[in-house]
Structure formats: structure tokens, C-alpha cells
Enzyme design. Structure first.
Site, PDB file in Angstrom:
ATOM      1  N   ARG A 159      51.784  48.232   7.834  1.00  9.58           N
ATOM      2  CA  ARG A 159      50.459  47.617   8.011  1.00  9.58           C
ATOM      3  C   ARG A 159      50.329  46.334   7.196  1.00  9.58           C
ATOM      4  NH1 ARG A 159      47.588  52.935   7.974  1.00  9.58           N
ATOM      5  NH2 ARG A 159      46.642  52.554   5.958  1.00  9.58           N
ATOM      6  N   ARG A 215      54.706  37.552   3.290  1.00  9.89           N
ATOM      7  CA  ARG A 215      54.662  36.173   3.798  1.00  9.89           C
ATOM      8  C   ARG A 215      55.457  35.224   2.908  1.00  9.89           C
ATOM      9  NH1 ARG A 215      48.831  36.668   4.592  1.00  9.89           N
ATOM     10  NH2 ARG A 215      48.547  37.740   6.580  1.00  9.89           N
ATOM     11  N   ARG A 261      42.837  62.547   3.660  1.00 10.49           N
ATOM     12  CA  ARG A 261      42.467  62.089   2.329  1.00 10.49           C
ATOM     13  C   ARG A 261      40.986  61.732   2.376  1.00 10.49           C
ATOM     14  NH1 ARG A 261      45.663  63.418  -1.556  1.00 10.49           N
ATOM     15  NH2 ARG A 261      45.174  61.562  -2.819  1.00 10.49           N
ATOM     16  N   ARG A 271      41.256  51.088  -6.320  1.00 10.05           N
ATOM     17  CA  ARG A 271      40.759  49.716  -6.240  1.00 10.05           C
ATOM     18  C   ARG A 271      39.303  49.664  -6.648  1.00 10.05           C
ATOM     19  NH1 ARG A 271      41.083  48.956   0.430  1.00 10.05           N
ATOM     20  NH2 ARG A 271      39.866  50.801   0.918  1.00 10.05           N
ATOM     21  N   GLU A 283      37.116  53.225  -6.669  1.00  8.72           N
ATOM     22  CA  GLU A 283      37.527  54.087  -5.566  1.00  8.72           C
ATOM     23  C   GLU A 283      38.642  55.033  -6.003  1.00  8.72           C
ATOM     24  OE1 GLU A 283      37.836  51.804  -1.957  1.00  8.72           O
ATOM     25  OE2 GLU A 283      39.403  53.126  -1.185  1.00  8.72           O
ATOM     26  N   TYR A 313      44.599  56.908  12.284  1.00 10.00           N
ATOM     27  CA  TYR A 313      44.044  55.819  11.482  1.00 10.00           C
ATOM     28  C   TYR A 313      43.642  54.720  12.448  1.00 10.00           C
ATOM     29  CZ  TYR A 313      43.758  51.959   8.167  1.00 10.00           C
ATOM     30  OH  TYR A 313      43.321  50.904   7.423  1.00 10.00           O
ATOM     31  N   ASP A 336      41.463  51.004  12.896  1.00  8.25           N
ATOM     32  CA  ASP A 336      40.592  49.923  12.451  1.00  8.25           C
ATOM     33  C   ASP A 336      39.395  49.849  13.401  1.00  8.25           C
ATOM     34  OD1 ASP A 336      42.048  49.013  10.267  1.00  8.25           O
ATOM     35  OD2 ASP A 336      43.314  47.717  11.505  1.00  8.25           O
TER      36      ASP A 336
HETATM   37  N1  UDP Z   1      49.406  49.756  -0.500  1.00  8.66           N
HETATM   38  C1  UDP Z   1      50.006  49.713  -1.748  1.00  8.66           C
HETATM   39  N2  UDP Z   1      49.540  48.843  -2.673  1.00  8.66           N
HETATM   40  C2  UDP Z   1      48.504  48.011  -2.434  1.00  8.66           C
HETATM   41  C3  UDP Z   1      47.892  48.045  -1.167  1.00  8.66           C
HETATM   42  C4  UDP Z   1      48.365  48.933  -0.217  1.00  8.66           C
HETATM   43  O1  UDP Z   1      50.932  50.468  -2.014  1.00  8.66           O
HETATM   44  O2  UDP Z   1      48.119  47.259  -3.339  1.00  8.66           O
HETATM   45  C5  UDP Z   1      49.923  50.718   0.500  1.00  8.66           C
HETATM   46  C6  UDP Z   1      49.141  52.039   0.474  1.00  8.66           C
HETATM   47  O3  UDP Z   1      50.033  53.091   0.729  1.00  8.66           O
HETATM   48  C7  UDP Z   1      48.174  51.871   1.639  1.00  8.66           C
HETATM   49  C8  UDP Z   1      49.000  51.067   2.630  1.00  8.66           C
HETATM   50  O4  UDP Z   1      49.802  50.198   1.811  1.00  8.66           O
HETATM   51  O5  UDP Z   1      47.779  53.092   2.169  1.00  8.66           O
HETATM   52  C9  UDP Z   1      48.205  50.277   3.634  1.00  8.66           C
HETATM   53  O6  UDP Z   1      47.323  49.421   2.943  1.00  8.66           O
HETATM   54  P1  UDP Z   1      45.908  48.968   3.509  1.00  8.66           P
HETATM   55  O7  UDP Z   1      45.375  47.926   2.609  1.00  8.66           O
HETATM   56  O8  UDP Z   1      46.041  48.682   4.955  1.00  8.66           O
HETATM   57  O9  UDP Z   1      45.059  50.305   3.301  1.00  8.66           O
HETATM   58  P2  UDP Z   1      43.493  50.575   3.614  1.00  8.66           P
HETATM   59  O10 UDP Z   1      42.738  49.296   3.408  1.00  8.66           O
HETATM   60  O11 UDP Z   1      43.447  51.067   4.999  1.00  8.66           O
HETATM   61  O12 UDP Z   1      43.153  51.605   2.611  1.00  8.66           O
END
Ligand code: UDP
Length: 383
Positions: free
Chosen positions: A172, A176, A248, A278, A299, A347, A349
Site C-alpha cells: 500500500r 519514491r 484490529r 500515531r 492512536e 480493507y 478506502d
Molecule cells: N506502516 C509502517 N510504518 C509506517 C506507516 C505504515 O510500518 O510509518 C505499515 C503498517 O503495517 C500499515 C501499512 O504499512 O498497516 C499500511 O500503511 P497505511 O498508512 O496505508 O495504513 P492506514 O492508514 O490504513 O492505517
């Protein structure tokens, strides 16, 4: 006029209700919660005046022009680009991993080509076809970046080691080799001026659509309707006969402060020792507003128990095999279609949810007048 029941007043349910209402069906929408918009629900905090994403950050982004045009009928979308920062071992970096992240992390001044060659050199090229999250990370970004940004965060987010999780979760996130720090690669991105609950309210605002909140849709109610679109948890509809599907859930610890708490909408905490994943500061999701006070969410992620709100479907081997059994049960239901994140246990969006809901409605409107029967799923939940 045929009666249709729609279970759940999130994006799935609201979009289907509107499209069928417009086509002349009488649609009753039921939601067990006291509010519409599902986990996208937004509300203004009385104390700070800030628009709060009550179930955590939702940033609208899509490359689907049809969805972008559809959603913008219901509110003005304000410019917003999600630029996430990450704290790892006492330092702040830019996410997703981009040229700035790589140069700052390794103390380099690489150009795009050099950075790409460098990551290829530190990546584990002995991994031919990565299966797990950990393998995917080790191959494409190498051990140091994996340990700094992914191992701790992912362990906290999923309650499992990345070696037990599928590579698809990491896919996901882009890597870059330029300075583009937009978290999403979508063509369109923005925030609804009046929040998501306002949008869903407008979607549901049709003379043929009625909404009943605080109402659980029971099996005994189904015979009153020509068709039921169900966006609730698929396992709940079958009384968890095949066991509970694992999710989760998230806990948000709210704090209110004055001024600017962290200077950005989202900061990820990648170290395993920090218990939260986060922090989101909600006024930064509405940068066109100004507020003296501020509200943040810390969170925390954990396993979803019986009374908790489900967020992320776990979808490992065990859950997928349970899901298969539920799919078979669902196919045995008459005049019922399972839709959305909870109805199909995926999952999703927001923009995908809306696209799928529009498709489901369109399909029903082709089939039903011709005497056809809408199937249990308009998408493949295992796909
Ligand atoms: N992830 C991570 N570190 C980060 C951000 C994301 O390891 O700083 C991993 C984590 O396993 C997460 C996945 O990448 O579930 C997808 O991230 P995304 O930001 O898409 O998660 P969401 O916003 O859906 O919680």
C-alpha cells in the site's frame, strides 16, 4: 413501489440507498449506531471548535474520476495533501520513503538514480518473490530502513511480527526516488469542507429514503423487503456460527491543547517502545479553518473484542478460511447482497467503497426490473 432495506448508513449503504431511491424504490436504512457515516463520522468538538474525525483520520483520495465527480455533488472539497511525518529513534523523517527520507537517513545527497541504485544495493536480493511483509521490506528498502520505519510500527499496528503478515500490506505504501512526499499516489485528493457526516447526510437526503438510527436489523425484519443490502459485519448476520472474524480495533486518547501541538496532521511513531502508533491533530485536516485551541488523538491499536468497533480485517489464513464458510452461507440467503468493508471483510478506502456501492446499485437496477436476481456479492470478497 418496492421496499428495500439497507443495513448500515456508512458510504456503502448511503450510496446504494440514494441510487435506489432515485430509481423509485422505497428505501429504509438501518444503523445500529446513534449516528450516520459509519467510521467516517465527523463532528465538531464543542470545546475547541475543531472538526474531529471521530474514528480516526480519513483523507479522501481517488484516481477514479467518476467517484471524484460523484462525491463532489454533496460538498465542496478543499485542497488537502496528506504529508505524513515519522519519528524514529529521536529523529523526524518524511513518509512515505522518498528521496528526502533516504538522504537524511543515510546522510547522503543522492540524486534519484543514485538513490535507486543504493536501495538496490542494500536490499536483500536473495529474496526472489517476497511473500511476507518483512521479506517485501528487506528486499526493497533493506534492513536499516525496515527496522527504522516498518518493524516497530507494524508490530504495534497488527499485534504480530511482520514475518507473519502478507507482503500486500506494505505494498500500500510507495517508495519514491524523488522529493514527492504526498502520502497517496491518487490523481485527486481533498477534504470535505463540512465533514464526512455532512456528505453522508446529503447523500441520504432523498424523499424515497428514510433512516432509522439505533436500530439493529434483525433476521425477522428481512421478509418485509424485496431485497436487503447488508453492510454490517458478515459474521454477525450469521450469529458468528463459523467463529468471529478477527479485526484490529483502535483506541483514541484525546488531548486538548492551545496553539499548534505538532505542526502537522499526522505523525507516525515508528519505535516499538512508544505505545501509540500515531498522533493526529485534527485541525490540520481543515487547514482553511483557524482555531486557537487544538485537539489530538493518540492512536493505539489492539485486537478487536466483542464489544469493540471493528477497523482493520486481519485476513490471515485462519480468517480467510472462516470467510469462505461465511461466503457459502451468504450465497444461501435469498434476496440479500453483502457489501462494503464489513459485509465483505476487506480493507477498503472510502473511494473504493463508493465505487463498489455505485456498481452494486447499477447492477441491481439492471437486474431487478428484468426479473433477475441480484447475487449475494457484487464483488469477490476473497479477490
Ligand atoms: N506502516 C509502517 N510504518 C509506517 C506507516 C505504515 O510500518 O510509518 C505499515 C503498517 O503495517 C500499515 C501499512 O504499512 O498497516 C499500511 O500503511 P497505511 O498508512 O496505508 O495504513 P492506514 O492508514 O490504513 O492505517
Amino acid at each position: 413501489m418496492k421496499n428495500i432495506a439497507v443495513v448500515g448508513a456508512g458510504f456503502s449503504g448511503a450510496v446504494i440507498a440514494r441510487e435506489l431511491g432515485k430509481a423509485g424504490y422505497r428505501v429504509s436504512v438501518f444503523d445500529a449506531r446513534p449516528h450516520i457515516a459509519g467510521n467516517c463520522h465527523t463532528e465538531r468538538d464543542a470545546e475547541t471548535g475543531v472538526m474531529v474525525h471521530a474514528y480516526g483520520p480519513h483523507i479522501f483520495h481517488t484516481s477514479n474520476e467518476k467517484v471524484w465527480n460523484y462525491i463532489r455533488q454533496f460538498d465542496e472539497f478543499m485542497p488537502f495533501v496528506n504529508r505524513v511525518k515519522a519519528i524514529s529513534k529521536g529523529r523526524v523523517f518524511s513518509l512515505p520513503i522518498n528521496l528526502l527520507t533516504i538522504n537524511q537517513f543515510f546522510g547522503k545527497t543522492f540524486n534519484p538514480k543514485e538513490a535507486e541504485a543504493f536501495l538496490a544495493s542494500i536490499g536483500d536480493q536473495s529474496i526472489a518473490a517476497p511473500q511476507t511483509f518483512e521479506e517485501q521490506a528487506l528486499k526493497f528498502v533493506g534492513k536499516d530502513l525496515y527496522e527504522a520505519f516498518f518493524r516497530g510500527y507494524t508490530t504495534k499496528q497488527w499485534g504480530m511480527h511482520p514475518s507473519e503478515l502478507p507482503a500486500s500490506i506494505l505494498k500500500r505504501l510507495p517508495v519514491r526516488f524523488n522529493y514527492d512526499d504526498n502520502y497517496y499516489a491518487s490523481t485527486f485528493q481533498g477534504m470535505p469542507k463540512n465533514g464526512y457526516t455532512y456528505i453522508v447526510e446529503r447523500i441520504l437526503d432523498h424523499p424515497n429514503v428514510t433512516v432509522q438510527l439505533n436500530t439493529r436489523f434483525e433476521r425477522a425484519m428481512a421478509p418485509g423487503y424485496a431485497h436487503v443490502f447488508y453492510s454490517g459485519p458478515i459474521d454477525a448476520w450469521f450469529n458468528y456460527s463459523e467463529g468471529r472474524l478477527g479485526y484490529r480495533t483502535l483506541d483514541f486518547v484525546t488531548e486538548r491543547h492551545t496553539g499548534d501541538y505538532q505542526g502537522n496532521a499526522v505523525i507516525n511513531y515508528c519505535d516499538e517502545e512508544v505505545p501509540w502508533t500515531r498522533i493526529s491533530e485534527h485541525k490540520h485536516f481543515s487547514p482553511w479553518e483557524s482555531h486557537e485551541k487544538t485537539l489530538i488523538f493518540k492512536e493505539y491499536s489492539r485486537y478487536c473484542e466483542e464489544r469493540d468497533t471493528p477497523y482493520y480485517p486481519i485476513r490471515l489464513a485462519k480468517e480467510k478460511s472462516q470467510l469462505k464458510s461465511y461466503i457459502e452461507l451468504a450465497k444461501g440467503e435469498k434476496n440479500m447482497t453483502f457489501v462494503g468493508r464489513l459485509g465483505t471483510y476487506r480493507y477498503l478506502d472510502m473511494h473504493v467503497t463508493i465505487a463498489e456501492a455505485l456498481d452494486a446499485a447499477e447492477r441491481f437496477l439492471e437486474l431487478d426490473p428484468a426479473g433477475g436476481v441480484m447475487p449475494a456479492f457484487a464483488v469477490d470478497p476473497l479477490g
